[in-house]
Scaffold this active site. Sequence first.
Site, PDB file in Angstrom:
ATOM      1  N   SER A 188       0.794  -1.226   0.000  1.00  0.00           N
ATOM      2  CA  SER A 188       0.000   0.000   0.000  1.00  0.00           C
ATOM      3  C   SER A 188       0.826   1.276   0.000  1.00  0.00           C
ATOM      4  O   SER A 188       0.306   2.335  -0.328  1.00  0.00           O
ATOM      5  CB  SER A 188      -0.933  -0.002   1.214  1.00  0.00           C
ATOM      6  OG  SER A 188      -0.207  -0.170   2.398  1.00  0.00           O
ATOM      7  N   HIS A 206      -5.837  -3.283  -1.502  1.00  0.00           N
ATOM      8  CA  HIS A 206      -5.645  -2.254  -2.533  1.00  0.00           C
ATOM      9  C   HIS A 206      -5.840  -2.781  -3.943  1.00  0.00           C
ATOM     10  O   HIS A 206      -5.731  -2.028  -4.911  1.00  0.00           O
ATOM     11  CB  HIS A 206      -4.255  -1.631  -2.404  1.00  0.00           C
ATOM     12  CG  HIS A 206      -4.133  -0.770  -1.197  1.00  0.00           C
ATOM     13  ND1 HIS A 206      -4.618   0.526  -1.158  1.00  0.00           N
ATOM     14  CD2 HIS A 206      -3.640  -1.026   0.022  1.00  0.00           C
ATOM     15  CE1 HIS A 206      -4.399   1.024   0.038  1.00  0.00           C
ATOM     16  NE2 HIS A 206      -3.814   0.111   0.773  1.00  0.00           N
ATOM     17  N   LYS A 256     -12.311   0.495  -0.159  1.00  0.00           N
ATOM     18  CA  LYS A 256     -11.429   1.185  -1.107  1.00  0.00           C
ATOM     19  C   LYS A 256     -12.095   1.212  -2.477  1.00  0.00           C
ATOM     20  O   LYS A 256     -13.044   1.961  -2.656  1.00  0.00           O
ATOM     21  CB  LYS A 256     -10.044   0.550  -1.055  1.00  0.00           C
ATOM     22  CG  LYS A 256      -9.394   0.926   0.292  1.00  0.00           C
ATOM     23  CD  LYS A 256      -8.117   0.245   0.635  1.00  0.00           C
ATOM     24  CE  LYS A 256      -7.642   0.799   1.988  1.00  0.00           C
ATOM     25  NZ  LYS A 256      -6.792  -0.095   2.717  1.00  0.00           N
TER      26      LYS A 256
HETATM   27  C1  PLP Z   1      -6.794  -0.314   4.208  1.00  0.00           C
HETATM   28  C2  PLP Z   1      -6.185  -1.635   4.460  1.00  0.00           C
HETATM   29  C3  PLP Z   1      -6.756  -2.518   5.366  1.00  0.00           C
HETATM   30  C4  PLP Z   1      -7.918  -2.111   6.244  1.00  0.00           C
HETATM   31  O1  PLP Z   1      -9.104  -2.036   5.545  1.00  0.00           O
HETATM   32  P1  PLP Z   1     -10.301  -1.149   6.147  1.00  0.00           P
HETATM   33  O2  PLP Z   1     -11.507  -1.700   5.503  1.00  0.00           O
HETATM   34  O3  PLP Z   1     -10.003   0.264   5.768  1.00  0.00           O
HETATM   35  O4  PLP Z   1     -10.285  -1.347   7.620  1.00  0.00           O
HETATM   36  C5  PLP Z   1      -6.206  -3.772   5.514  1.00  0.00           C
HETATM   37  N1  PLP Z   1      -5.126  -4.145   4.797  1.00  0.00           N
HETATM   38  C6  PLP Z   1      -4.541  -3.315   3.917  1.00  0.00           C
HETATM   39  C7  PLP Z   1      -3.356  -3.779   3.134  1.00  0.00           C
HETATM   40  C8  PLP Z   1      -5.042  -2.034   3.736  1.00  0.00           C
HETATM   41  O5  PLP Z   1      -4.458  -1.197   2.900  1.00  0.00           O
END
Ligand code: PLP
Length: 390
Positions: A177, A205, A236
């Site tokens: 990320s 992502h 996302k």
């Molecule tokens: C954003 C993210 C999460 C968490 O997801 P949310 O739904 O925002 O809690 C978990 N793992 C990775 C790699 C992320 O980028």
Amino acid sequence: MTRDPDWLLDGLSALQREHLLRPRRRVQPLGPGRSRIDGHDVIDFSSNDYLGLARDSRLTRAAAGVPAGAGASPLVSGRSEHYCQLEHDIAEFEQAEAALLFPSGFAANLGTVPALVSNGDAVFSDRLNHASLIDGCRLSRARLYVYHHTRLDQLEHQLAKAADAPRRLIVTDGLFSMDGHLAPLESLCQLANSYDAMLLVDEAHATGVLGQHGRGSCESLGVEDQVTLRIGTLSKAVGAAGGFVVGSRALVDYLWHHARTQVFSTAIPPATCAAASKALELIQLEPNRRTHLEQLARQLRQHLNDLKLDTPAGVGPIVPVIVGSATAALEASRLLAEKGLFVPAIRPPTVPGGSARLRISLSAAHSQNDVEQLAQALQSIRCEELSVDE
Ligand SMILES: *Cc1c(COP(=O)(O)O)cnc(C)c1O
């Protein structure tokens, strides 16, 4: 109110001294790819809304009239009709036997890792994995082996050392990320197979973004059948909120009973489930969102290469520009903001010290013209602020 203790006030002062205070910005949606942030209208390159669905009125309409709260954990009475539908839609979209929902992607990782391994077992984690995987590993109390980013020779050594553990689990981000590149999933699958380890891939992502059908990094590298389970988020590219696990029916049945962040937390609201189901439908009906995003990412990476900025090789919509110090990253971000472009500075501890960066997040809501504007702005500030070798 009680008096704030000294350690707390000192802690805040230390953050300020080290340029690590984080503002609590206020964001209002404007047009596609645009936001009003603390009163300033900007092209917004900070959001993980990769497909431009979070503000799509069709999601809002799908949620209209649907209850805002689930009332209970899914195991008690919180598994609404919309919740069941969403589980079904995710399993179908992901071409998996079964899916399990969690309140967030963070909760999915935090609940799943400790359900799979515990005392006496071994868990192996890439050093650049997301905080939720790291915390999941710690919470599990399994022996934790952290390997340097994508250093699979080190991982193999660790796997050999842990041959006596009853269970072994490798956990990795699919698309990292903060760097925007893929994990070496084919080799990880081979290692997992050779050393009889489970493999968990976090697709947060990559869901909706990578792969021919948008199923993520495992699809794009052709290894979906070889990983034990995939974790994703609906927050996302899917544009709503919530987390999920997909895998075999037995695995999902097991997690249903053992993943504590799912068992002891209220289910995702039915309205959110309805919006997420609609988004999954749109992702499949409108693949042009994904191809447009790919095009923007190629266009931007080409510009950054031409400008000789320090951008790690990668795929997808996350495009970092490594700057070095926290102050330089903040200053670059400030100069871009003056030009009406919001690109956040990412500083330690989110990234290792000395590798503070600008993190550009592209979205299908951006236009080619938006990317041109960003490239020009980066060119005009690079001589002064970005540490590049001339
Ligand atoms: C954003 C993210 C999460 C968490 O997801 P949310 O739904 O925002 O809690 C978990 N793992 C990775 C790699 C992320 O980028």
